[in-house]
Design a protein around this motif. Structure first.
Motif, short mmCIF file in Angstrom:
data_model
loop_
_atom_site.label_atom_id
_atom_site.label_comp_id
_atom_site.label_asym_id
_atom_site.label_seq_id
_atom_site.Cartn_x
_atom_site.Cartn_y
_atom_site.Cartn_z
N ASN A 156 74.10 11.98 6.01
CA ASN A 156 73.78 13.19 5.26
C ASN A 156 72.76 14.07 5.97
O ASN A 156 72.53 15.21 5.55
N GLY A 157 72.14 13.55 7.01
CA GLY A 157 71.15 14.35 7.73
C GLY A 157 70.69 13.65 9.00
O GLY A 157 70.75 12.42 9.11
N ILE A 158 70.24 14.46 9.98
CA ILE A 158 69.76 13.94 11.26
C ILE A 158 68.41 14.58 11.56
O ILE A 158 68.23 15.78 11.35
N GLU A 159 67.48 13.78 12.05
CA GLU A 159 66.16 14.28 12.42
C GLU A 159 65.82 13.84 13.84
O GLU A 159 66.08 12.69 14.21
N TYR A 160 65.23 14.76 14.61
CA TYR A 160 64.74 14.44 15.95
C TYR A 160 63.22 14.35 15.85
O TYR A 160 62.53 15.36 15.76
N TYR A 161 62.72 13.13 15.88
CA TYR A 161 61.28 12.91 15.70
C TYR A 161 60.61 12.81 17.07
O TYR A 161 60.90 11.89 17.85
N GLN A 162 59.73 13.77 17.38
CA GLN A 162 59.04 13.76 18.67
C GLN A 162 57.98 12.68 18.67
O GLN A 162 57.11 12.63 17.80
N LEU A 163 58.04 11.81 19.66
CA LEU A 163 57.11 10.69 19.75
C LEU A 163 55.76 11.16 20.26
O LEU A 163 55.67 12.10 21.05
N PRO A 164 54.68 10.51 19.82
CA PRO A 164 53.35 10.83 20.36
C PRO A 164 53.32 10.63 21.87
O PRO A 164 54.00 9.76 22.41
N LEU A 165 52.53 11.44 22.56
CA LEU A 165 52.52 11.41 24.02
C LEU A 165 52.09 10.06 24.57
O LEU A 165 52.51 9.67 25.66
N GLN A 166 51.26 9.31 23.84
CA GLN A 166 50.82 8.02 24.36
C GLN A 166 51.95 7.00 24.38
O GLN A 166 51.85 5.95 25.02
N ILE B 245 76.20 14.26 19.35
CA ILE B 245 75.88 13.61 18.08
C ILE B 245 76.44 14.37 16.88
O ILE B 245 77.20 13.82 16.07
N LYS B 246 76.09 15.64 16.75
CA LYS B 246 76.43 16.37 15.53
C LYS B 246 77.91 16.72 15.41
O LYS B 246 78.48 16.63 14.33
N LEU B 247 78.53 17.12 16.50
CA LEU B 247 79.94 17.51 16.43
C LEU B 247 80.85 16.37 15.96
O LEU B 247 81.70 16.57 15.09
N PRO B 248 80.71 15.16 16.53
CA PRO B 248 81.55 14.05 16.02
C PRO B 248 81.30 13.75 14.55
O PRO B 248 82.23 13.40 13.81
N LEU B 249 80.04 13.90 14.10
CA LEU B 249 79.72 13.59 12.71
C LEU B 249 80.20 14.68 11.76
O LEU B 249 80.45 14.41 10.59
N GLU B 250 80.32 15.90 12.24
CA GLU B 250 80.84 16.97 11.40
C GLU B 250 82.31 16.74 11.08
O GLU B 250 82.77 17.02 9.97
N SER B 251 83.06 16.21 12.04
CA SER B 251 84.47 15.93 11.81
C SER B 251 84.68 14.65 11.01
O SER B 251 85.64 14.51 10.26
N LEU C 110 80.12 5.43 15.88
CA LEU C 110 80.93 6.57 15.47
C LEU C 110 82.41 6.19 15.53
O LEU C 110 82.83 5.43 16.41
N LYS C 111 83.19 6.74 14.62
CA LYS C 111 84.62 6.48 14.64
C LYS C 111 85.29 7.42 15.64
O LYS C 111 84.93 8.59 15.75
N ARG C 112 86.29 6.88 16.33
CA ARG C 112 87.03 7.69 17.30
C ARG C 112 87.99 8.63 16.58
O ARG C 112 88.09 8.64 15.36
N THR C 113 88.72 9.42 17.35
CA THR C 113 89.66 10.38 16.80
C THR C 113 90.79 9.67 16.06
O THR C 113 90.97 8.46 16.18
N TRP C 114 91.59 10.44 15.33
CA TRP C 114 92.58 9.87 14.41
C TRP C 114 93.58 8.96 15.08
O TRP C 114 94.12 8.06 14.48
N TRP C 115 93.84 9.18 16.37
CA TRP C 115 94.87 8.37 17.03
C TRP C 115 94.32 7.02 17.48
O TRP C 115 95.06 6.20 18.01
N LYS C 116 93.03 6.76 17.23
CA LYS C 116 92.44 5.44 17.46
C LYS C 116 91.65 5.06 16.22
O LYS C 116 90.44 5.03 16.22
#
Length: 224
Positions: free
Chosen positions: A69-79, A136-142, A166-172
């Protein structure tokens, strides 16, 4: 032909007079057995938080199905990052899909974020956000339905670590793609440090073998 004894005759008479009761008793025992099995395997359970997931599932690296339902890119602390370039942890908000549904025809509702599982992709950190939407996002949108295997738990931030398939395309139809391996093969990320230095974080016994698999993939596809 041998005649039945008085005891045998009485038993047959009792069985004949109470055949319905005996049948219903057998059905009841069967239903109770199914209920016990369903409760122990959580076949109808829908997990809506990290605390609702049985710890045994994490310990045994159980594979569950869900919908992103959602994806987040969490930036890690520099250390926590080697070098001067930022790295990102990939986190998903996932609606768990039970193994079986009691009311499969029931109309689906929009699930609030508070009832979603917080899953962080285990073993891999993104090194760039450029082009990751195509990976990441394009396969999940389909097809937002995924499988995820549990490897660990962060009690401090209340999220779980898992590999995402992730699930492959319909033919697999029955083929799956490990998202961590895809990221490494396309040089969009690196293998994260093995075990974070924290008593609040737990990884199961299945994780070391999976971590070695990630390291092998990183070495194989790393750009020189």
């Amino acid at each position: 032909m041998k005649k039945p004894t008085d005891l045998e005759s009485r038993i047959l008479e009792i069985l004949d007079n109470n055949i319905r009761l005996i049948q219903y008793s057998v059905y009841a025992v069967g239903l109770i057995g199914l209920a016990v099995i369903a409760r122990s395997t959580h076949i109808f359970s829908k997990f809506t938080s990290t605390k609702s997931v049985p710890r045994e599932f994490i310990r045994k690296a159980v594979k569950l199905q869900g919908k992103v339902n959602g994806i987040e890119y969490y930036q890690l602390p520099l250390q926590q990052v080697e070098g001067c370039h930022p790295n990102y942890a990939l986190r998903f908000n996932i609606e768990h899909i039970p193994i079986a549904k009691l009311l499969p025809w029931r109309k689906k509702k929009v699930v609030e974020k508070s009832f979603l599982l917080n899953i962080e992709l285990v073993g891999v950190h993104l090194t760039t956000l450029e082009g990751v939407d195509n990976v990441i996002k394009l396969p999940l949108e389909s097809n937002p339905t995924i499988w995820f295997r549990l490897y660990g738990l962060n009690c401090e931030t209340d999220h779980m670590y898992a590999s995402i398939f992730l699930k492959r395309t319909w033919w697999k139809l029955w083929s799956e793609k490990d998202l961590s391996l895809i990221i490494l093969k396309q040089n969009k990320g690196i293998v994260s440090p093995y075990l974070p230095n924290s008593q609040q974080i737990y990884f199961n016994e299945k994780y070391p073998a999976y971590y070695r698999k990630l390291l092998y993939c990183e070495i194989k596809y790393r750009k020189l």
